[in-house]
Design a protein around this motif. Structure first.
Motif, PDB file in Angstrom:
ATOM      1  N   THR A   1      41.234  -2.200  89.265  1.00 16.89           N
ATOM      2  CA  THR A   1      41.964  -2.788  90.379  1.00 16.89           C
ATOM      3  C   THR A   1      43.418  -2.324  90.337  1.00 16.89           C
ATOM      4  O   THR A   1      44.046  -2.296  89.277  1.00 16.89           O
ATOM      5  CB  THR A   1      41.907  -4.321  90.319  1.00 16.89           C
ATOM      6  N   VAL A   2      43.938  -1.959  91.508  1.00 18.16           N
ATOM      7  CA  VAL A   2      45.321  -1.522  91.631  1.00 18.16           C
ATOM      8  C   VAL A   2      46.059  -2.553  92.488  1.00 18.16           C
ATOM      9  O   VAL A   2      45.855  -2.610  93.706  1.00 18.16           O
ATOM     10  CB  VAL A   2      45.412  -0.129  92.288  1.00 18.16           C
ATOM     11  N   PRO A   3      46.880  -3.423  91.891  1.00 18.87           N
ATOM     12  CA  PRO A   3      47.566  -4.453  92.680  1.00 18.87           C
ATOM     13  C   PRO A   3      48.385  -3.839  93.807  1.00 18.87           C
ATOM     14  O   PRO A   3      49.129  -2.882  93.608  1.00 18.87           O
ATOM     15  CB  PRO A   3      48.465  -5.133  91.645  1.00 18.87           C
ATOM     16  N   ALA A   4      48.214  -4.383  95.009  1.00 18.26           N
ATOM     17  CA  ALA A   4      48.943  -3.908  96.185  1.00 18.26           C
ATOM     18  C   ALA A   4      49.881  -4.997  96.678  1.00 18.26           C
ATOM     19  O   ALA A   4      49.570  -6.186  96.559  1.00 18.26           O
ATOM     20  CB  ALA A   4      47.968  -3.516  97.297  1.00 18.26           C
ATOM     21  N   PRO A   5      51.007  -4.629  97.247  1.00 17.33           N
ATOM     22  CA  PRO A   5      52.005  -5.630  97.655  1.00 17.33           C
ATOM     23  C   PRO A   5      51.593  -6.366  98.927  1.00 17.33           C
ATOM     24  O   PRO A   5      50.773  -5.882  99.711  1.00 17.33           O
ATOM     25  CB  PRO A   5      53.254  -4.791  97.897  1.00 17.33           C
ATOM     26  N   GLY A   6      52.209  -7.535  99.116  1.00 21.55           N
ATOM     27  CA  GLY A   6      52.071  -8.252 100.379  1.00 21.55           C
ATOM     28  C   GLY A   6      50.790  -9.037 100.503  1.00 21.55           C
ATOM     29  O   GLY A   6      50.033  -9.230  99.543  1.00 21.55           O
ATOM     30  N   THR A   7      50.563  -9.518 101.722  1.00 22.97           N
ATOM     31  CA  THR A   7      49.348 -10.258 102.068  1.00 22.97           C
ATOM     32  C   THR A   7      48.680  -9.566 103.243  1.00 22.97           C
ATOM     33  O   THR A   7      49.281  -8.750 103.929  1.00 22.97           O
ATOM     34  CB  THR A   7      49.684 -11.712 102.437  1.00 22.97           C
ATOM     35  N   GLY A   8      47.418  -9.901 103.469  1.00 22.25           N
ATOM     36  CA  GLY A   8      46.708  -9.312 104.586  1.00 22.25           C
ATOM     37  C   GLY A   8      45.370  -8.739 104.170  1.00 22.25           C
ATOM     38  O   GLY A   8      44.868  -8.980 103.072  1.00 22.25           O
ATOM     39  N   VAL A   9      44.781  -7.960 105.055  1.00 16.28           N
ATOM     40  CA  VAL A   9      43.472  -7.354 104.840  1.00 16.28           C
ATOM     41  C   VAL A   9      43.576  -5.875 105.161  1.00 16.28           C
ATOM     42  O   VAL A   9      44.238  -5.481 106.125  1.00 16.28           O
ATOM     43  CB  VAL A   9      42.395  -8.029 105.723  1.00 16.28           C
ATOM     44  N   VAL A  10      42.942  -5.033 104.344  1.00 20.47           N
ATOM     45  CA  VAL A  10      42.922  -3.591 104.565  1.00 20.47           C
ATOM     46  C   VAL A  10      41.635  -3.224 105.295  1.00 20.47           C
ATOM     47  O   VAL A  10      40.540  -3.584 104.866  1.00 20.47           O
ATOM     48  CB  VAL A  10      43.003  -2.821 103.234  1.00 20.47           C
ATOM     49  N   PHE A  11      41.771  -2.514 106.421  1.00 23.23           N
ATOM     50  CA  PHE A  11      40.627  -2.048 107.186  1.00 23.23           C
ATOM     51  C   PHE A  11      40.314  -0.573 106.956  1.00 23.23           C
ATOM     52  O   PHE A  11      39.170  -0.150 107.123  1.00 23.23           O
ATOM     53  CB  PHE A  11      40.853  -2.259 108.684  1.00 23.23           C
TER      54      PHE A  11
ATOM     55  N   THR B   1      30.403  -1.519  87.814  1.00 21.87           N
ATOM     56  CA  THR B   1      31.203  -2.721  87.639  1.00 21.87           C
ATOM     57  C   THR B   1      32.601  -2.503  88.216  1.00 21.87           C
ATOM     58  O   THR B   1      33.263  -1.512  87.911  1.00 21.87           O
ATOM     59  CB  THR B   1      31.325  -3.088  86.150  1.00 21.87           C
ATOM     60  N   VAL B   2      33.012  -3.421  89.072  1.00 26.49           N
ATOM     61  CA  VAL B   2      34.359  -3.396  89.638  1.00 26.49           C
ATOM     62  C   VAL B   2      35.041  -4.705  89.283  1.00 26.49           C
ATOM     63  O   VAL B   2      34.500  -5.778  89.561  1.00 26.49           O
ATOM     64  CB  VAL B   2      34.323  -3.222  91.169  1.00 26.49           C
ATOM     65  N   PRO B   3      36.205  -4.670  88.679  1.00 27.56           N
ATOM     66  CA  PRO B   3      36.876  -5.923  88.278  1.00 27.56           C
ATOM     67  C   PRO B   3      37.150  -6.802  89.488  1.00 27.56           C
ATOM     68  O   PRO B   3      37.590  -6.328  90.541  1.00 27.56           O
ATOM     69  CB  PRO B   3      38.186  -5.439  87.639  1.00 27.56           C
ATOM     70  N   GLY B   4      36.903  -8.092  89.337  1.00 27.18           N
ATOM     71  CA  GLY B   4      37.210  -9.036  90.407  1.00 27.18           C
ATOM     72  C   GLY B   4      38.615  -9.578  90.253  1.00 27.18           C
ATOM     73  O   GLY B   4      39.138  -9.688  89.138  1.00 27.18           O
TER      74      GLY B   4
ATOM     75  N   HIS C   1      44.581 -11.357 100.802  1.00 25.56           N
ATOM     76  CA  HIS C   1      45.468 -10.429 100.126  1.00 25.56           C
ATOM     77  C   HIS C   1      44.782  -9.067 100.083  1.00 25.56           C
ATOM     78  O   HIS C   1      43.562  -8.986  99.979  1.00 25.56           O
ATOM     79  CB  HIS C   1      45.777 -10.890  98.689  1.00 25.56           C
ATOM     80  N   PRO C   2      45.556  -7.981 100.157  1.00 26.82           N
ATOM     81  CA  PRO C   2      44.940  -6.658 100.088  1.00 26.82           C
ATOM     82  C   PRO C   2      44.266  -6.437  98.735  1.00 26.82           C
ATOM     83  O   PRO C   2      44.813  -6.799  97.690  1.00 26.82           O
ATOM     84  CB  PRO C   2      46.117  -5.703 100.301  1.00 26.82           C
ATOM     85  N   LEU C   3      43.076  -5.858  98.779  1.00 21.93           N
ATOM     86  CA  LEU C   3      42.320  -5.545  97.573  1.00 21.93           C
ATOM     87  C   LEU C   3      42.142  -4.030  97.508  1.00 21.93           C
ATOM     88  O   LEU C   3      41.580  -3.423  98.424  1.00 21.93           O
ATOM     89  CB  LEU C   3      40.959  -6.235  97.611  1.00 21.93           C
TER      90      LEU C   3
END
Length: 378
Positions: A290-300, A241-244, A277-279
């Motif tokens: 889940t660890v909230p990350a700053p800013g907007t965008g996508v992590v590759f 289980t991973v929090p959404g 938003h980065p997840l």
């Protein structure tokens, strides 16, 4: 919703494209851009094969009029030599494909994985380096496959490796994608079915801390478009289980510093108008949080770092590369430079001296994109 990672690599695979100027570069005091021995292409994967040597892989792009040709690309840099990146020849150099991922269990056990030949509907390209010579190995695909590819690979030992990806097939008059999971047993790649009860998932990344601790990540392909992680304990694949945190999302990358220190990262969409938003999520040996990350965008891409993790990607809202590092004090910007008028990081690895980031950039509005290689100076 298709994966941001697959969509981005697909766009770059088609042809050079026009971009809009994004203004001046961000602060680049701690980064240097390294020349690449390839005129046009993209660095989709990075790894350390030993304490001195970094390998970068992706594809070289050749344009002929309106058509574009992709060929696998492998680069290497020996920190002791001080001569920069050099092209490494492999048996698949002339194949119409890409290298999407690579993994090393030391300098004598390295896997490169890519796509199949979509025109021939054939097996998926993989290559293995044993420290002395290359071996090309075809990975099977399900019957009726139109296109397929591996997006992640994890080398555990010469007789143990895992790869994940996707296949595209037809259902009536419509095409559909399914996830693909395969295991190398020292003799051949073999397809592995996920246990009953785990809905279909497109898988984009895989990592291993040992033969009984394998993690894969991606997105559910059951219509929910939710990020997913899967775990293998040596006997069974399960879905923890991973929090959404949003309406939709995906984990484009998963990396591990150890059995009790695993990171997954990608993108979440908070609503129908969100551009991403980065997840980021972390497993501490007991549960995912889940660890909230700053800013907007996508992590590759992500890489474990002392006390945390570094992540890179792209922010459509700002038109800038996205890069952040988490340590005991919190998140800190990596201050990634914008190279040319537009640049996107797609890969990253950590070295004893810092970080190496790979991707692609446009020098101007008309030139084909070029391989991006950045090294932190400290």
């Amino acid at each position: 919703m298709s994966s941001a990672k697959r969509l981005a690599t697909a766009l770059l695979a088609t042809a050079a494209f026009a971009v809009t100027s994004v203004g001046g570069a961000q602060a680049a005091d701690t980064w240097r851009q390294d020349p690449a021995p390839v005129a046009s292409g993209n660095v989709l994967a990075l790894t350390r094969i030993d304490q001195h040597t970094t390998w970068a892989a992706g594809f070289q792009l050749t344009t002929d009029g309106k058509s574009s040709i992709l060929n696998p690309m492998l680069l290497a840099r020996d920190d002791r030599a001080g001569t920069g990146w050099k092209r490494i020849a492999t048996p698949a150099d002339g194949v119409a494909s890409r290298i999407n991922a690579l993994s090393a269990d030391g300098a004598r056990d390295v896997w490169l994985v890519g796509d199949n030949d979509a025109d021939a509907h054939g097996p998926i390209l993989t290559e293995h380096w044993d420290g002395k010579s290359w071996r090309t190995v075809d990975a099977p695909v399900p019957a009726g496959t139109l296109s397929a590819g591996f997006l992640g690979v994890a080398a555990v030992s010469p007789r143990d490796a895992w790869a994940v990806g996707w296949t595209q097939r037809m259902r009536g008059d419509e095409s559909y994608d399914t996830g693909l999971l395969e295991h190398w047993d020292g003799q051949a790649w073999r397809q592995v079915k996920l246990p009953a009860g785990i809905p279909d998932a497109e898988l984009y990344s895989i990592t291993a801390t040992g033969p009984r601790d394998i993690w894969a990540s991606g997105v559910m392909a059951d219509g929910t478009d939710q990020p997913v992680v899967l775990h293998y304990d040596g006997r069974t694949w399960t879905r923890p289980t991973v929090p959404g945190t949003g309406l939709y999302g995906e984990f484009n990358t998963i990396v591990a510093a150890g059995p009790n220190d695993v990171w997954a990262a990608g993108r979440t969409l908070l609503d129908d108008k969100d551009r991403g938003h980065p997840l980021v999520a972390h497993y501490d040996g007991h549960s995912w949080k889940t660890v909230p990350a700053p800013g907007t965008g996508v992590v590759f891409a992500a890489a474990p770092t002392p006390g945390g993790v570094a992540v890179v990607g792209y922010d459509k809202n700002t038109g800038q590369p996205y890069g952040e590092q988490l340590d005991g004090r919190g998140w800190h910007s990596l201050s990634l430079p914008t190279v040319g008028i537009d640049s996107t990081p797609y890969s990253m690895t950590a070295t004893a001296h810092g970080l190496v980031v790979g991707g692609a950039y446009n020098a101007d509005e008309t030139s084909p994109f070029q391989p991006l290689l950045l090294t932190a100076n400290g």
